[in-house]
Structure formats: C-alpha cells, structure tokens
Write an enzyme that holds these catalytic residues in place. Structure first.
Site, mmCIF file in Angstrom:
data_model
loop_
_atom_site.group_PDB
_atom_site.id
_atom_site.type_symbol
_atom_site.label_atom_id
_atom_site.label_comp_id
_atom_site.label_asym_id
_atom_site.label_seq_id
_atom_site.Cartn_x
_atom_site.Cartn_y
_atom_site.Cartn_z
ATOM 1 N N ARG A 198 36.993 57.711 21.604
ATOM 2 C CA ARG A 198 36.642 57.573 23.023
ATOM 3 C C ARG A 198 37.828 58.042 23.855
ATOM 4 N NH1 ARG A 198 33.210 53.036 26.297
ATOM 5 N NH2 ARG A 198 33.570 53.942 28.330
ATOM 6 N N GLN A 241 26.753 40.575 37.248
ATOM 7 C CA GLN A 241 26.792 39.137 37.489
ATOM 8 C C GLN A 241 26.752 38.284 36.217
ATOM 9 O OE1 GLN A 241 24.198 38.627 41.004
ATOM 10 N NE2 GLN A 241 24.444 36.452 40.610
ATOM 11 N N TYR A 279 43.875 51.512 27.742
ATOM 12 C CA TYR A 279 44.382 50.757 26.590
ATOM 13 C C TYR A 279 45.459 51.578 25.868
ATOM 14 C CZ TYR A 279 40.435 47.597 27.382
ATOM 15 O OH TYR A 279 39.548 46.705 27.942
ATOM 16 N N HIS A 322 41.298 50.337 33.672
ATOM 17 C CA HIS A 322 40.909 49.052 34.261
ATOM 18 C C HIS A 322 41.716 48.722 35.515
ATOM 19 C CE1 HIS A 322 37.912 48.247 31.395
ATOM 20 N NE2 HIS A 322 38.707 47.988 30.388
ATOM 21 N N GLU A 369 40.209 53.940 29.129
ATOM 22 C CA GLU A 369 40.243 52.732 29.979
ATOM 23 C C GLU A 369 41.630 52.120 30.143
ATOM 24 O OE1 GLU A 369 37.253 53.554 28.868
ATOM 25 O OE2 GLU A 369 35.948 52.949 30.508
HETATM 26 P P1 NAP Z 1 26.243 31.102 49.921
HETATM 27 O O1 NAP Z 1 26.921 31.995 48.943
HETATM 28 O O2 NAP Z 1 26.003 29.704 49.551
HETATM 29 O O3 NAP Z 1 27.080 31.175 51.280
HETATM 30 C C1 NAP Z 1 26.718 30.469 52.410
HETATM 31 C C2 NAP Z 1 27.815 30.632 53.466
HETATM 32 O O4 NAP Z 1 27.443 29.872 54.587
HETATM 33 C C3 NAP Z 1 29.151 30.161 53.013
HETATM 34 O O5 NAP Z 1 30.102 31.105 53.438
HETATM 35 C C4 NAP Z 1 29.346 28.832 53.744
HETATM 36 O O6 NAP Z 1 30.727 28.801 54.076
HETATM 37 C C5 NAP Z 1 28.450 28.959 54.953
HETATM 38 N N1 NAP Z 1 27.759 27.732 55.316
HETATM 39 C C6 NAP Z 1 27.141 26.859 54.498
HETATM 40 N N2 NAP Z 1 26.580 25.860 55.204
HETATM 41 C C7 NAP Z 1 26.822 26.126 56.497
HETATM 42 C C8 NAP Z 1 26.500 25.458 57.713
HETATM 43 N N3 NAP Z 1 25.800 24.333 57.730
HETATM 44 N N4 NAP Z 1 26.931 25.988 58.865
HETATM 45 C C9 NAP Z 1 27.656 27.121 58.869
HETATM 46 N N5 NAP Z 1 27.998 27.794 57.755
HETATM 47 C C10 NAP Z 1 27.578 27.305 56.581
HETATM 48 O O7 NAP Z 1 24.840 31.672 50.296
HETATM 49 P P2 NAP Z 1 24.375 33.151 50.627
HETATM 50 O O8 NAP Z 1 25.444 33.987 51.186
HETATM 51 O O9 NAP Z 1 23.148 32.950 51.411
HETATM 52 O O10 NAP Z 1 24.024 33.741 49.231
HETATM 53 C C11 NAP Z 1 23.060 33.126 48.412
HETATM 54 C C12 NAP Z 1 23.287 33.530 46.973
HETATM 55 O O11 NAP Z 1 22.875 34.860 46.787
HETATM 56 C C13 NAP Z 1 24.733 33.471 46.541
HETATM 57 O O12 NAP Z 1 25.061 32.259 45.928
HETATM 58 C C14 NAP Z 1 24.856 34.578 45.589
HETATM 59 O O13 NAP Z 1 24.739 34.114 44.257
HETATM 60 C C15 NAP Z 1 23.692 35.487 45.865
HETATM 61 N N6 NAP Z 1 24.220 36.750 46.377
HETATM 62 C C16 NAP Z 1 25.345 37.290 45.849
HETATM 63 C C17 NAP Z 1 25.839 38.461 46.344
HETATM 64 C C18 NAP Z 1 27.093 39.086 45.797
HETATM 65 O O14 NAP Z 1 27.770 38.505 44.982
HETATM 66 N N7 NAP Z 1 27.446 40.275 46.216
HETATM 67 C C19 NAP Z 1 25.190 39.087 47.376
HETATM 68 C C20 NAP Z 1 24.061 38.489 47.918
HETATM 69 C C21 NAP Z 1 23.591 37.317 47.419
HETATM 70 P P3 NAP Z 1 31.429 27.593 54.792
HETATM 71 O O15 NAP Z 1 30.728 26.370 54.274
HETATM 72 O O16 NAP Z 1 32.856 27.709 54.399
HETATM 73 O O17 NAP Z 1 31.227 27.843 56.231
HETATM 74 FE FE1 SF4 Z 2 24.884 43.110 33.520
HETATM 75 FE FE2 SF4 Z 2 22.273 42.606 33.353
HETATM 76 FE FE3 SF4 Z 2 23.422 42.930 35.752
HETATM 77 FE FE4 SF4 Z 2 23.080 44.993 34.072
HETATM 78 S S1 SF4 Z 2 21.487 43.781 35.070
HETATM 79 S S2 SF4 Z 2 24.927 44.537 35.199
HETATM 80 S S3 SF4 Z 2 23.448 44.041 32.110
HETATM 81 S S4 SF4 Z 2 23.838 41.309 34.304
#
Ligand code: NAP
Ligand code: SF4
Length: 673
Positions: free
Chosen positions: A216, A341, A168, A254, A166
């Site tokens: 490792r 996450q 290190y 990493h 990794e």
């Molecule tokens: P979010 O992360 O809260 O994003 C919402 C987006 O909409 C933001 O970009 C925000 O940006 C915009 N927004 C908010 N209010 C708005 C409005 N009234 N008008 C226009 N734009 C607006 O929500 P999400 O994308 O629906 O995801 C939900 C949750 O699912 C996330 O918090 C996350 O934890 C999870 N998730 C994570 C991943 C990942 O990490 N890969 C993937 C999918 C889901 P602005 O306010 O700047 O416009």
């Molecule tokens: Fe980490 Fe749990 Fe997501 Fe697996 S499921 S990557 S252990 S948070």
C-alpha cells in the site's frame, strides 16, 4: 436490474485469480483485541466472504511491539498466536473467500513510549516522541516483517499487504518530512525508499510466489514535505520490481489537515493520484477512499484509473455489496454514508467498530438471521430511521407490517439531514430504506396520521411507536417572536433567512445549520471546489500534493453560534469529523460564544449575557437548535386505551437522539420478535 461488467470481471493477482474486482479494504475494528476476538472477527469476515467480495484485507497487525498502534494493539509476532488467526482464515475459506493479513508498523504514530521513526520528531497526533532507528533496528525490523509474513502464511492467509501509507513507518521513510537521515536510508529519493523496498523483497522471498503480496503506497501524502507525484511514480515502479503483485493506494497522512474520507470529500476524488501510480506500473493497482457504490467502482476501472477497488466502510455497511452487484440489485445496497459515527469514531474512543446503517456489523453473532416462528401483524407508526429500520428487519423475519407516516414521504429527520452541505449521502440511505420497504411488501400508509383509536380498532398483534421528536423550544422571552425560527424551518426553506443570524445551541444540528447558512447550499462539493477549499494540488506536482490555501469564497452570512455550557463549541462532535466542521466554520468567520445566558429575542435581536455582562446582538434571525423532546402523544394514548405499545427511536429517548441509536434499537427489537 443493473448489470455492471468491469467490476465483476475476475482478475489475476500474482498466481491467484480473484472472482471480482471488489476488495474489502483493511480496517482495524478493535474486534482483533477485545473480548472473544476470534469468534466475532471470524464471523465478521465470513459474512463478508459469503457476500462474495473478491478479497478481504485484515486490519493491520504490527510485526513487533514498538510498531503497535497503542498499548495492547494488534501484534502478530509469535507462533502462539497462530491458532487465533486460523479461526479467522478457516471461516473465510469455508465461505469461499480469500483473506490477506495487513502488516502495519505504526512508526512514530505508535502510541507507546518505545515508538521508533527514521528520524527524531514527534507527530502532532501522538504524545510519545520516537527514537531514531539505527541501521541494526532497520535490519531487525525487516526480519520482523518477514517473520509476521511467514506466520500469516502458516495461519492460512492468502498473502500479506505491507502498509506503506497514511504516515506510518514505511511512509515516514519515503518522505523528506520525517526522514532526515544521512546514512543510506535517507537523503535522496533512492535512499528514502531503500527500507520499504528491502521489506518487500525480503517478504516476497519468504512467502514465495503463490501467496499474494500487496504494497500500500501513499499515492498523495497531503502533508508538507511529502513526496511529489514523480517520486511516487518512481517508487511504484520499484515496488513492482521488488516483487509486489498489486499496489494499493493510500491517501494522505493521518496528521494531514485535509479530509480524505469524510462525507464532505467528493466521491472518488483522489483519482489523479491513483492514476499516477497506475501509469507507472504493469501490475494491478487498487483504488481507495470515498468509493461507496458499485457504479463508481465500475467507472474507475472502466476509465483505466485502477484495476481493483478497495472499500472498507462500504463493506461494513453492506456485507452483500458484491453479491448484490452480481445479482444486478445495486439499488438494494445499504450504502456507507461516510459519517464515521459508528466505525472510526467508536474505534478512536476505544470501542469496537460497527456501522450506523448496519448495526449487525461486528456483532454478527448477536444478530442471528432467520424467520420468526410466529409471524405477526405489526403496526409501525412513524417512517423515520427507527420506524423504517424496524419495518425492514421485521418484514425480513416474515412479519406482516403496516407502516404509517404522517408526511407525504418516508424519511423523517433524514429528509432534513440530506439538505445539509456535505450530507448528500443521506439520499442513498433513504433510497435503500425505500427500496427495501417496497420489495418486502410493507404496507406503507403515507400522509396518514394514525390515531390511537384507529390502531386499536385494527387489532394488530404488536404496535411499534416510532413517532420521533419535536424541536425543543427554549424557555426564553420572545421564543415565539417572528425573528425566532426552528432549524426545521431553515432546512426546509420555509423561511427566508436574513444576513445576520444567531444560532442558539451548538450540537450537531447547530453546526449543520451554521454550515448551511454560510452558503454552501449545494449538497456536495465539486472536486475542483473541494481541492481549492482545502489547498490540494491533485496532480501532486508540488511535494505532498499541497498548494497555497486560496481565498475562501466570501461567506454568504454573518453567523454567531451560542451555547450555555462553558466549554469550546463543538467539543462533543464526532472525533473524526468534528475538526472538519470546526475548521470550515472558523475559516468562514463564524463567532462562537460559550457560557451564554439567553435573556430575550425581540425586534432588536438577541439579548444575552456572558459572565454577568449583558449584550445585544442585532440579528435578522435567531435559529433555535436547542435539541429535541420525544413525541410520545400516541404512545400515551395507546397505553390509556389498554394497549401495550413498543416504543423506539427519538420517541423513546430524545436526548442526543441520533440515527445510530434509533436504527440499532429498531433492529434489535425486530430480531427479538
Ligand atoms: P444536541 O446535540 O443535544 O445539542 C443541543 C444543543 O442545544 C446543545 O448545544 C445544548 O447546549 C443546547 N440546548 C439544550 N437545551 C437547551 C435549552 N433548553 N435552551 C437552550 N439551549 C439548549 O442536539 P442536536 O444538535 O439537535 O442534535 C441531535 C443529534 O443529532 C445529536 O446528538 C447528534 O448525534 C445528531 N447529529 C450529529 C451531527 C454531527 O455530528 N455532525 C449532525 C447533526 C445531528 P447547551 O445546553 O450548552 O446550551
Ligand atoms: Fe462507518 Fe457505517 Fe457511517 Fe459508513 S455508514 S461511515 S461504515 S458508520
């Protein structure tokens, strides 16, 4: 019932026999250094030992202060620390387990000003520049490894793993990339491997034959100037000769630009690099990275790729992984979905690791097992992650659960997530939930939109509302125009999306939708496609296992992403996975526009302005990914009827709703009843 053979067969490593081939890989949890480290860490490992995993590898402990991961990071260099380790080893042994201490010197990755490396040269992932080690430093560091190994044995560990992958310190010595020395510890391959071999020999001499010694190795470096497959094989044979009992295989540094463990990485994709190590030695070899089911572990052993399988995150997700495999109930394994996450992303942001699918991980002492003394009849409304988690945990405690779901299938938002490219692992999460709900005898009412009156009439002891969220519709002229569609319509394929698409909102879902629209509609990449997309030579003929990045397949659509905040898009995505998503979208030519003010959607497309300048973007569709609002209708109606419902998940708080929060909240509520 599914009975696997190979993975359950005992194996001799050195002079010790392990009861099966499943190993919990090393993972720093931050429990090592945070509040009440001993009890929490001991409980964390003891639960996994009770779950019958063949061997546990601890998170890495540095042998000296300059090798720690960061200021205050795990360090084991003094007899005064023996007792805190004994608490852990005792707990594991009392649970019939075996545990090994990993010794990890971070080299130029150590986030401390006194960090050291074979040669000068800062790592791009560190702010500190290392000092070049003198020969005296090297000799002292060998002694430091030996001292930590001796302390480990005194503390009751069953052996040690020397971390040599990794990127290190020891890996930095073996690679031309970071080793420019002209003395005996640099130059050709023989010179570069001299220091790690000295460490192995000295540690073996110190701990004797009865303790296990694992090395490792970096089986594929995935960086420019890394080792070739031939060099790895030559080194592996010398590691064996130097006294290792087992070789564990690390994948990538990493600082590598290739994802190695995220969900977008196909399962067990690194098999060629591992096989290369195995072909060079006669001692057992351990496979690692993206192995999250017993079936894959079985296949890797059966096909001769490896003798043991190391799984770190899968053992966070389900401490009983090995036991369930032995019992033939593999469909009840809570599978790691490789989201990072709640584990890596929390560790990288200075919090203790837990698990999205198993919020008990790392908090075992906060979640006592056991049945409720007052079994209740409980209604749960909503079969998404919150409702399902509550139902399972409450049923396990002896409550009688009726689960109502308006859709014809359980899953809620998870059914959307599984449609996203690279998120096929969500199928496993659904399989786990559905299997447990079935086996626990939860009364599931599918396709039933339960009314408040109906629930009130049934006189349940408790009502838990988990009705989830509704997509937020931005307050914007034309939000109801036919060109404006919700992300749900896209991911459920209700709408035929055109070639030119704007996405409003750049949260996790906006990014997921962008990736989906680019044309990777297959849920998981094939190995060859993954290697091609990331420029990997899996045979490791070329140094570091990298090859020229080939032309990317032309993106299926032209996509523009917008957000109102004036900051780079994707800034708030998970630390360990956000860079992968951003790199993919960048390569596919997705335009990213921050600081947007939306004005209207009409037949021409999306009207918006940035810094007062008006623009019209001619697009076929505008996908609304603007977050969610809670769906609290039922909760409010139940309250009006005089009931006191409990509320969890997105129905409770929609902002930044994620499965992590929903599952944790549901689990905590269930164990409180
Ligand atoms: P979010 O992360 O809260 O994003 C919402 C987006 O909409 C933001 O970009 C925000 O940006 C915009 N927004 C908010 N209010 C708005 C409005 N009234 N008008 C226009 N734009 C607006 O929500 P999400 O994308 O629906 O995801 C939900 C949750 O699912 C996330 O918090 C996350 O934890 C999870 N998730 C994570 C991943 C990942 O990490 N890969 C993937 C999918 C889901 P602005 O306010 O700047 O416009
Ligand atoms: Fe980490 Fe749990 Fe997501 Fe697996 S499921 S990557 S252990 S948070």
């Amino acid at each position: 019932m599914e009975m696997l053979q190979k993975v359950l067969t005992p194996i001799r490593v050195g002079e010790v026999v392990l009861s099966n081939r499943m190993v919990m890989g090393a993972m720093h949890t931050r429990l090592e250094t945070l509040d009440r480290p001993n009890e929490r860490l001991a409980a964390f490992y003891a639960v996994r030992a009770k779950g019958e995993v063949g061997l546990i590898l601890s998170g890495g402990f540095s042998p000296n202060p300059e090798g720690v991961m960061e200021e205050g990071g795990p360090l084991f260099n003094s007899p005064s620390q023996l007792e805190e380790h004994r608490v852990v080893t005792r707990a594991v042994h009392e649970a019939n387990g075996k545990i090994i201490l990993q010794i990890l010197h971070a080299g130029r990755y150590a986030k401390v000003p006194e960090c050291v490396a074979p040669s000068p040269g800062k790592a791009r992932i560190n702010t500190f520049s290392p000092r070049e080690m003198s020969v005296e430093d090297i000799e002292r560091t060998v002694s430091d490894f030996v001292r930590t190994a001796a302390l480990a044995i005194e503390a009751g560990y069953d052996g040690v793993e020397i971390m040599g992958s990794e990127g290190y310190l020891l890996n930095e010595f073996t690679a031309e990339r970071t080793n420019h020395r002209v003395d005996g510890y640099g130059g050709d391959c023989e010179g570069r491997i001299k220091f790690p071999l000295e460490v192995i020999r000295a540690v073996r001499e110190c701990i004797g034959k009865r303790a296990i010694l694992i090395y490792r190795i970096s089986s594929i470096d995935l960086v420019e100037g890394g080792a070739t497959g031939n060099e790895v094989a030559e080194f592996a044979s010398k590691v064996e000769a130097a006294g290792a009992d087992v070789i564990n295989t690390g994948i990538g540094w990493h600082e590598s630009a290739v994802p190695t463990i995220a969900a977008t990485v196909p399962r067990a994709v690194w098999r060629e690099a591992i096989r290369n190590v195995k072909s060079a030695v006669s001692i057992p070899v351990m496979a690692s990275n993206r192995i999250n089911t017993p079936q894959i572990a079985e296949e890797l052993i059966a096909s001769g790729v490896a003798d043991l399988v190391s799984m770190a995150r899968p053992l966070l997700a389900d401490p009983d992984f090995a036991k369930k495999t032995r019992l033939g109930i593999t469909d009840e394994i809570n599978t790691c979905i490789a989201c990072n996450q709640a584990c890596l992303d929390r560790i990288f942001t200075e919090r203790t690791a837990t698990c999205l699918v198993n919020p008990r991980a790392g908090r075992e002492i906060e979640f006592p097992d056991g049945r409720s003394t007052e079994p209740k009849r409980i209604a749960v409304v909503g079969g998404g992650p919150a409702g399902m988690s509550f139902a399972i945990n409450a049923a396990e405690r002896g409550h009688e659960i009726t689960l109502y779901e308006a859709d014809p299938e359980l899953g809620g938002q998870l059914n959307l997530a599984k449609a996203v490219p690279g998120k096929a692992e969500f199928h496993e999460m659904l399989r786990y939930f559905r299997t447990r709900i079935d086996r626990l005898g939860v009364n599931v009412q599918l396709g039933v939109r339960a009314s408040a009156e109906q629930i009130a009439a049934a006189a349940f002891d408790e009502v838990v509302v988990a009705t989830g969220v509704r997509p937020r519709i931005p307050d914007l002229a034309g939000a109801d125009h036919p060109k404006a569609v919700s992300y749900i319509d896209v991911l459920t394929r209700k709408v035929q999306i055109g070639q030119r698409v704007a996405i409003i909102g750049a949260g996790g879902i906006g990014f997921d939708v962008a990736e989906y629209l680019l044309g990777e509609s297959r849920e998981s990449l094939e190995a060859t496609e993954f290697f091609r997309a990331w420029g990997v030579d899996p045979t490791n003929v070329k140094a570091g296992g990298l090859t020229a990045l080939s032309e990317h397949t032309k993106a299926k659509r032209k996509v523009w992403m917008f957000q109102r905040k004036n900051e780079p898009l994707g800034k708030r995505l998970g630390k360990s996975t956000g860079w992968i998503l951003k790199a993919k979208l960048r390569t596919a030519g997705v335009a990213m526009i921050p600081g947007a003010v939306y004005e209207a959607i009409d037949d021409s497309g999306l009207h918006y302005s940035v810094e007062g300048e008006k623009h019209l973007l001619e697009v076929d569709h505008v996908v609304l990914c603007a977050g969610q609002n809670s769906n609290r209708d039922l909760f409010e109606r139940l309250t009006e009827l005089g009931l006191s419902p409990l509320i969890i998940g997105g129905a409770d708080v929609a902002s930044e709703l994620d499965a992590l929060r929903a599952i944790e909240q549901a689990t905590r509520l269930a164990v409180s009843l």
